[in-house]
Design an enzyme around this catalytic site. Structure first.
Site, PDB file in Angstrom:
ATOM      1  CG  HIS A 120      -0.169  -0.107   2.622  1.00 17.78           C
ATOM      2  ND1 HIS A 120       0.670   0.686   3.053  1.00 17.78           N
ATOM      3  CD2 HIS A 120      -0.346  -1.232   3.456  1.00 17.78           C
ATOM      4  CE1 HIS A 120       1.049   0.326   4.251  1.00 17.78           C
ATOM      5  NE2 HIS A 120       0.386  -0.965   4.466  1.00 17.78           N
TER       6      HIS A 120
HETATM    7  P1  TYD Z   1      -2.360  -3.881   7.333  1.00 20.84           P
HETATM    8  O1  TYD Z   1      -2.457  -2.466   6.713  1.00 20.84           O
HETATM    9  O2  TYD Z   1      -2.988  -4.952   6.301  1.00 20.84           O
HETATM   10  O3  TYD Z   1      -1.072  -4.305   7.632  1.00 20.84           O
HETATM   11  P2  TYD Z   1       0.461  -4.142   6.855  1.00 20.84           P
HETATM   12  O4  TYD Z   1       0.198  -3.323   5.868  1.00 20.84           O
HETATM   13  O5  TYD Z   1       1.356  -3.986   7.716  1.00 20.84           O
HETATM   14  O6  TYD Z   1       0.608  -5.601   6.027  1.00 20.84           O
HETATM   15  O7  TYD Z   1      -3.336  -3.985   8.500  1.00 20.84           O
HETATM   16  C1  TYD Z   1      -3.758  -5.148   9.149  1.00 20.84           C
HETATM   17  C2  TYD Z   1      -4.976  -4.928  10.033  1.00 20.84           C
HETATM   18  O8  TYD Z   1      -4.673  -4.268  11.364  1.00 20.84           O
HETATM   19  C3  TYD Z   1      -6.193  -4.348   9.314  1.00 20.84           C
HETATM   20  O9  TYD Z   1      -7.033  -4.854   9.760  1.00 20.84           O
HETATM   21  C4  TYD Z   1      -5.967  -2.851  10.045  1.00 20.84           C
HETATM   22  C5  TYD Z   1      -5.381  -3.056  11.325  1.00 20.84           C
HETATM   23  N1  TYD Z   1      -4.502  -1.914  11.701  1.00 20.84           N
HETATM   24  C6  TYD Z   1      -4.806  -1.185  12.773  1.00 20.84           C
HETATM   25  O10 TYD Z   1      -6.043  -1.238  13.287  1.00 20.84           O
HETATM   26  N2  TYD Z   1      -4.271   0.076  12.773  1.00 20.84           N
HETATM   27  C7  TYD Z   1      -3.066   0.305  12.441  1.00 20.84           C
HETATM   28  O11 TYD Z   1      -2.212   1.100  12.719  1.00 20.84           O
HETATM   29  C8  TYD Z   1      -2.560  -0.822  11.348  1.00 20.84           C
HETATM   30  C9  TYD Z   1      -1.098  -0.470  10.896  1.00 20.84           C
HETATM   31  C10 TYD Z   1      -3.492  -1.715  11.147  1.00 20.84           C
END
Ligand code: TYD
Length: 139
Positions: free
Chosen positions: A53
């Site tokens: 992302h």
């Molecule tokens: P995600 O953005 O997919 O993680 P990464 O980019 O590190 O692979 O996030 C995974 C889950 O965690 C998603 O359901 C959103 C939640 N989340 C939060 O609630 N707060 C946060 O600060 C982050 C980074 C994720």
């Protein structure tokens, strides 16, 4: 400025002595923003890709406080990857940069410092939409 200059590696103060190591990261001093949020990623398999992302507003610093992982970084035109394998080393990622984290070692703990509170609306999770927002429709 090249993409690698926009996303510099940062070396943190490392106060090691006979008792062990201590690494300090102060917001707005060692890194360019005030820290609003801290999260960490661990227990990801070596073949798992995370991130995938870009963020419209958030700035990040990523540090492998244990183990190692790689970060692939692109702005849709330039690209490079970095291996994070030292607790006293981080990479700064400004807004509107696409990032993938991968090749996690079994003991990887990837610390993520962010300049914002979590807001899903500022995430761009579709690469084509990201490239369009970044460079316009013509790209
Ligand atoms: P995600 O953005 O997919 O993680 P990464 O980019 O590190 O692979 O996030 C995974 C889950 O965690 C998603 O359901 C959103 C939640 N989340 C939060 O609630 N707060 C946060 O600060 C982050 C980074 C994720």
């Amino acid at each position: 400025m090249t993409l690698e200059q926009k996303c510099p590696i940062i070396h943190f103060a490392d106060f090691g002595d006979e008792r062990g190591k201590l690494v300090v990261i102060e917001g707005e001093i060692a890194i360019p923003f005030a820290i609003q949020r801290v999260f960490y990623i661990y227990g990801s398999d070596a073949n798992m890709v995370r991130g995938q992302h870009a963020n419209r507003k958030s700035e990040f610093v990523l540090v492998n406080v244990s183990g190692k992982s790689k970060v692939y970084i692109t702005d849709g035109k330039e690209k490079f990857f970095v291996e994070l394998d030292k607790p006293m080393m981080g990479i700064y990622i400004p807004p509107m940069i696409w990032k993938d984290m991968y090749d996690f070692s079994e003991d990887s703990v990837l610390l993520c410092l962010a300049s914002t509170h979590y807001d899903e609306k500022e995430y761009i999770r579709d690469y084509d939409i990201y490239v369009k927002e970044m460079w316009g429709e013509k790209c």
